[in-house]
Design an enzyme around this catalytic site. Structure first.
Site, PDB file in Angstrom:
ATOM      1  N   SER A 143       0.876  -1.179   0.000  1.00  0.00           N
ATOM      2  CA  SER A 143       0.000   0.000   0.000  1.00  0.00           C
ATOM      3  C   SER A 143       0.909   1.223   0.000  1.00  0.00           C
ATOM      4  CB  SER A 143      -0.922  -0.007   1.221  1.00  0.00           C
ATOM      5  OG  SER A 143      -0.175  -0.144   2.401  1.00  0.00           O
ATOM      6  N   GLU A 188       1.155   5.528   0.747  1.00  0.00           N
ATOM      7  CA  GLU A 188       0.530   6.672   1.425  1.00  0.00           C
ATOM      8  C   GLU A 188       0.895   7.970   0.713  1.00  0.00           C
ATOM      9  OE1 GLU A 188       0.799   6.614   5.715  1.00  0.00           O
ATOM     10  OE2 GLU A 188       1.284   8.746   5.735  1.00  0.00           O
ATOM     11  N   ALA A 194      -4.752  17.102  11.338  1.00  0.00           N
ATOM     12  CA  ALA A 194      -5.557  17.398  12.531  1.00  0.00           C
ATOM     13  C   ALA A 194      -5.787  18.911  12.585  1.00  0.00           C
ATOM     14  CB  ALA A 194      -4.826  16.923  13.778  1.00  0.00           C
ATOM     15  N   GLY A 241      -3.972  11.875  15.974  1.00  0.00           N
ATOM     16  CA  GLY A 241      -3.438  13.113  15.403  1.00  0.00           C
ATOM     17  C   GLY A 241      -2.755  13.928  16.483  1.00  0.00           C
ATOM     18  N   ASP A 242      -2.230  15.061  16.096  1.00  0.00           N
ATOM     19  CA  ASP A 242      -1.556  15.953  17.046  1.00  0.00           C
ATOM     20  C   ASP A 242      -2.287  17.270  17.051  1.00  0.00           C
ATOM     21  OD1 ASP A 242       0.674  14.311  17.908  1.00  0.00           O
ATOM     22  OD2 ASP A 242       1.273  14.400  15.792  1.00  0.00           O
ATOM     23  N   GLN A 296      15.398  16.612   5.651  1.00  0.00           N
ATOM     24  CA  GLN A 296      13.977  16.367   5.896  1.00  0.00           C
ATOM     25  C   GLN A 296      13.784  15.102   6.754  1.00  0.00           C
ATOM     26  OE1 GLN A 296      11.661  15.095   2.509  1.00  0.00           O
ATOM     27  NE2 GLN A 296      10.170  16.727   2.866  1.00  0.00           N
ATOM     28  N   PHE A 353      11.852  14.962  10.320  1.00  0.00           N
ATOM     29  CA  PHE A 353      10.705  14.064  10.544  1.00  0.00           C
ATOM     30  C   PHE A 353      10.993  13.112  11.705  1.00  0.00           C
ATOM     31  CE2 PHE A 353       8.599  13.565   6.070  1.00  0.00           C
ATOM     32  CZ  PHE A 353       8.126  14.852   6.164  1.00  0.00           C
ATOM     33  N   HIS A 383       3.719  -1.049   3.842  1.00  0.00           N
ATOM     34  CA  HIS A 383       3.046   0.238   3.602  1.00  0.00           C
ATOM     35  C   HIS A 383       4.140   1.291   3.352  1.00  0.00           C
ATOM     36  CE1 HIS A 383      -0.135   3.277   4.082  1.00  0.00           C
ATOM     37  NE2 HIS A 383       0.726   3.975   4.803  1.00  0.00           N
TER      38      HIS A 383
HETATM   39  C1  LIG Z   1       0.672   4.937   9.831  1.00  0.00           C
HETATM   40  C2  LIG Z   1       0.534   6.334  10.417  1.00  0.00           C
HETATM   41  C3  LIG Z   1      -0.243   7.266   9.752  1.00  0.00           C
HETATM   42  C4  LIG Z   1      -0.395   8.550  10.281  1.00  0.00           C
HETATM   43  N1  LIG Z   1      -1.179   9.464   9.593  1.00  0.00           N
HETATM   44  C5  LIG Z   1      -1.419  10.666  10.131  1.00  0.00           C
HETATM   45  C6  LIG Z   1      -2.307  11.604   9.499  1.00  0.00           C
HETATM   46  O1  LIG Z   1      -2.855  11.346   8.421  1.00  0.00           O
HETATM   47  N2  LIG Z   1      -2.534  12.792  10.100  1.00  0.00           N
HETATM   48  C7  LIG Z   1      -1.957  13.110  11.301  1.00  0.00           C
HETATM   49  O2  LIG Z   1      -2.229  14.209  11.805  1.00  0.00           O
HETATM   50  N3  LIG Z   1      -1.096  12.277  11.916  1.00  0.00           N
HETATM   51  C8  LIG Z   1      -0.813  11.068  11.363  1.00  0.00           C
HETATM   52  N4  LIG Z   1       0.030  10.197  12.011  1.00  0.00           N
HETATM   53  C9  LIG Z   1       0.700  10.633  13.243  1.00  0.00           C
HETATM   54  C10 LIG Z   1      -0.171  10.412  14.497  1.00  0.00           C
HETATM   55  O3  LIG Z   1      -1.355  11.150  14.407  1.00  0.00           O
HETATM   56  C11 LIG Z   1       0.653  10.866  15.703  1.00  0.00           C
HETATM   57  O4  LIG Z   1       1.721   9.976  15.918  1.00  0.00           O
HETATM   58  C12 LIG Z   1      -0.137  11.093  16.979  1.00  0.00           C
HETATM   59  O5  LIG Z   1       0.722  11.768  17.912  1.00  0.00           O
HETATM   60  C13 LIG Z   1      -0.620   9.825  17.661  1.00  0.00           C
HETATM   61  O6  LIG Z   1      -1.663   9.251  17.000  1.00  0.00           O
HETATM   62  P1  LIG Z   1      -2.172   7.776  17.429  1.00  0.00           P
HETATM   63  O7  LIG Z   1      -3.351   7.487  16.643  1.00  0.00           O
HETATM   64  O8  LIG Z   1      -1.045   6.834  17.431  1.00  0.00           O
HETATM   65  O9  LIG Z   1      -2.589   8.116  18.943  1.00  0.00           O
HETATM   66  P2  LIG Z   1      -2.971   7.210  20.191  1.00  0.00           P
HETATM   67  O10 LIG Z   1      -2.984   5.779  19.880  1.00  0.00           O
HETATM   68  O11 LIG Z   1      -4.185   7.838  20.775  1.00  0.00           O
HETATM   69  O12 LIG Z   1      -1.723   7.460  21.170  1.00  0.00           O
HETATM   70  C14 LIG Z   1      -1.193   8.765  21.363  1.00  0.00           C
HETATM   71  C15 LIG Z   1      -0.365   8.800  22.647  1.00  0.00           C
HETATM   72  O13 LIG Z   1      -1.238   8.734  23.768  1.00  0.00           O
HETATM   73  C16 LIG Z   1      -0.921   7.629  24.589  1.00  0.00           C
HETATM   74  N5  LIG Z   1      -2.195   7.107  25.082  1.00  0.00           N
HETATM   75  C17 LIG Z   1      -3.114   6.389  24.416  1.00  0.00           C
HETATM   76  N6  LIG Z   1      -4.181   6.104  25.205  1.00  0.00           N
HETATM   77  C18 LIG Z   1      -3.933   6.686  26.403  1.00  0.00           C
HETATM   78  C19 LIG Z   1      -4.628   6.781  27.649  1.00  0.00           C
HETATM   79  N7  LIG Z   1      -5.831   6.211  27.802  1.00  0.00           N
HETATM   80  N8  LIG Z   1      -4.060   7.471  28.663  1.00  0.00           N
HETATM   81  C20 LIG Z   1      -2.832   8.061  28.510  1.00  0.00           C
HETATM   82  N9  LIG Z   1      -2.115   8.008  27.363  1.00  0.00           N
HETATM   83  C21 LIG Z   1      -2.665   7.331  26.323  1.00  0.00           C
HETATM   84  C22 LIG Z   1      -0.148   6.656  23.705  1.00  0.00           C
HETATM   85  O14 LIG Z   1       0.731   5.829  24.454  1.00  0.00           O
HETATM   86  C23 LIG Z   1       0.623   7.637  22.822  1.00  0.00           C
HETATM   87  O15 LIG Z   1       1.750   8.140  23.473  1.00  0.00           O
HETATM   88  C24 LIG Z   1       0.258   8.918  11.494  1.00  0.00           C
HETATM   89  C25 LIG Z   1       1.066   7.971  12.144  1.00  0.00           C
HETATM   90  C26 LIG Z   1       1.215   6.696  11.625  1.00  0.00           C
HETATM   91  C27 LIG Z   1       2.100   5.683  12.327  1.00  0.00           C
END
Ligand SMILES: Cc1cc2nc3c(=O)[nH]c(=O)nc-3n(C[C@H](O)[C@H](O)[C@H](O)COP(=O)(O)OP(=O)(O)OC[C@H]3O[C@@H](n4cnc5c(N)ncnc54)[C@H](O)[C@@H]3O)c2cc1C
Length: 273
Positions: free
Chosen positions: A4, A6, A40, A97-98, A201, A205, A255
């Site tokens: 896949s 991205e 985000a 997201g962030d 870059q 990243f 991916h």
């Molecule tokens: C394959 C991939 C694609 C991505 N695509 C995008 C994109 O399109 N747009 C974008 O903005 N970002 C993207 N990201 C980045 C991602 O959004 C960031 O890494 C973000 O900081 C975390 O997202 P997550 O879904 O992993 O978060 P989560 O799984 O929610 O985790 C985030 C953090 O919170 C902690 N956490 C989770 N649950 C809890 C809880 N209950 N209590 C306390 N801490 C907790 C986790 O340990 C982790 O440190 C991508 C990352 C990857 C690996």
């Protein structure tokens, strides 16, 4: 072997033309899907929808929008998911997201597992849900064990599979896969592969997302800073070897973070087929 790719949603006409060409070239190896990132806080959200609908309608390859939840209201997420469903899109990459700087309201979801749970409850099994995994730990996690448990929560909430953050240490992936298995996680964990085409870059990243560039790689990237051909040749060899190591240990799905470029992702992927 499944692949896949991205993309990020292009904002200019030139970027759209380039991506259309890239999609066509990558379609030649029958990828499982093309995914499109989502900013985000709103910056690229309409462009994600537009790109995804275009892929789904024209490429003969399934489109998988990324969907991040931080800063979003439930109603807005439903509106978007309804549009995806109406377009026959049935795959999502679901993320927290962030939160963009300056935005205060975290919205209706704090973490990705809450979004996964919500989508499963509202749409049953319409969407195949991928979530993010971090073999070298998410940069904001308290420690590697709690991060793994938080990853497990996303699978328990109903995620069907995961894609990892990129890494250049194959052992980090294998250890993560083993640790996840010990927690009873049996969904596919697809490695995210970042081709190496640029020194500055990649360092930027990697600092942001917590991926380690091993010193032996970093030093050569510095050496080839002003020699793009050597840098790309070296980077392609390193990433191809990484993929081969993963394949030798049973990985059958990759991916690629294509950065909206055909090469070197296509050459690396072709070597694996
Ligand atoms: C394959 C991939 C694609 C991505 N695509 C995008 C994109 O399109 N747009 C974008 O903005 N970002 C993207 N990201 C980045 C991602 O959004 C960031 O890494 C973000 O900081 C975390 O997202 P997550 O879904 O992993 O978060 P989560 O799984 O929610 O985790 C985030 C953090 O919170 C902690 N956490 C989770 N649950 C809890 C809880 N209950 N209590 C306390 N801490 C907790 C986790 O340990 C982790 O440190 C991508 C990352 C990857 C690996």
């Amino acid at each position: 072997m499944k692949t896949s790719f991205e993309f990020f949603p292009p904002r200019t006409d030139k970027g759209k033309q380039t991506l259309a060409q890239v999609r066509q070239e990558l379609s030649a190896i029958n990828p499982e899907y093309f995914s499109v990132t989502f900013g985000a806080g709103g910056s690229t959200q309409d462009a994600t929808l537009e790109t995804v609908l275009d892929i789904q309608a024209n490429d003969g390859v399934s489109a998988a929008p990324h969907l991040s939840c931080i800063g979003s209201e439930k109603a807005k997420i439903i509106e978007l998911l309804d549009q995806y469903k109406a377009a026959d899109i049935n795959r999502l990459v679901t993320l927290r997201g962030d939160i963009p700087s300056g935005v205060r309201d975290i919205g209706d979801f704090r973490y990705a597992n809450e979004l996964v749970e919500f989508i499963k409850s509202e749409y049953n099994n319409h969407f195949h849900i991928e979530v993010a995994a971090y073999p070298e730990m998410h940069p904001q996690a308290k420690n590697i064990q709690t991060d793994l448990e938080h990853f497990a929560n996303k699978i328990k909430a109903g995620a069907d599979a995961a894609i990892t953050q990129y890494f250049y240490n194959a052992d980090a992936y294998f250890r993560f896969r083993d640790d996840a298995q010990k927690l009873g996680i049996d969904v596919p964990i697809t490695p995210g592969i970042m081709p190496i085409t640029n020194h500055t870059q990649l360092v930027r990243f990697s600092n942001m997302c917590g991926a380690e560039i091993p010193k032996w790689i970093l030093e050569r990237l510095k050496l080839y800073e002003n020699d793009l051909d050597s840098l790309t040749a070296f980077g392609t060899e390193v990433v191809s070897n990484l993929c081969q190591t993963l394949k030798d240990q049973g990985v059958d799905s990759f991916h690629f973070y294509s950065m909206n470029r055909t090469e070197p992702s296509l050459s690396i992927a072709k070597n694996l087929l």
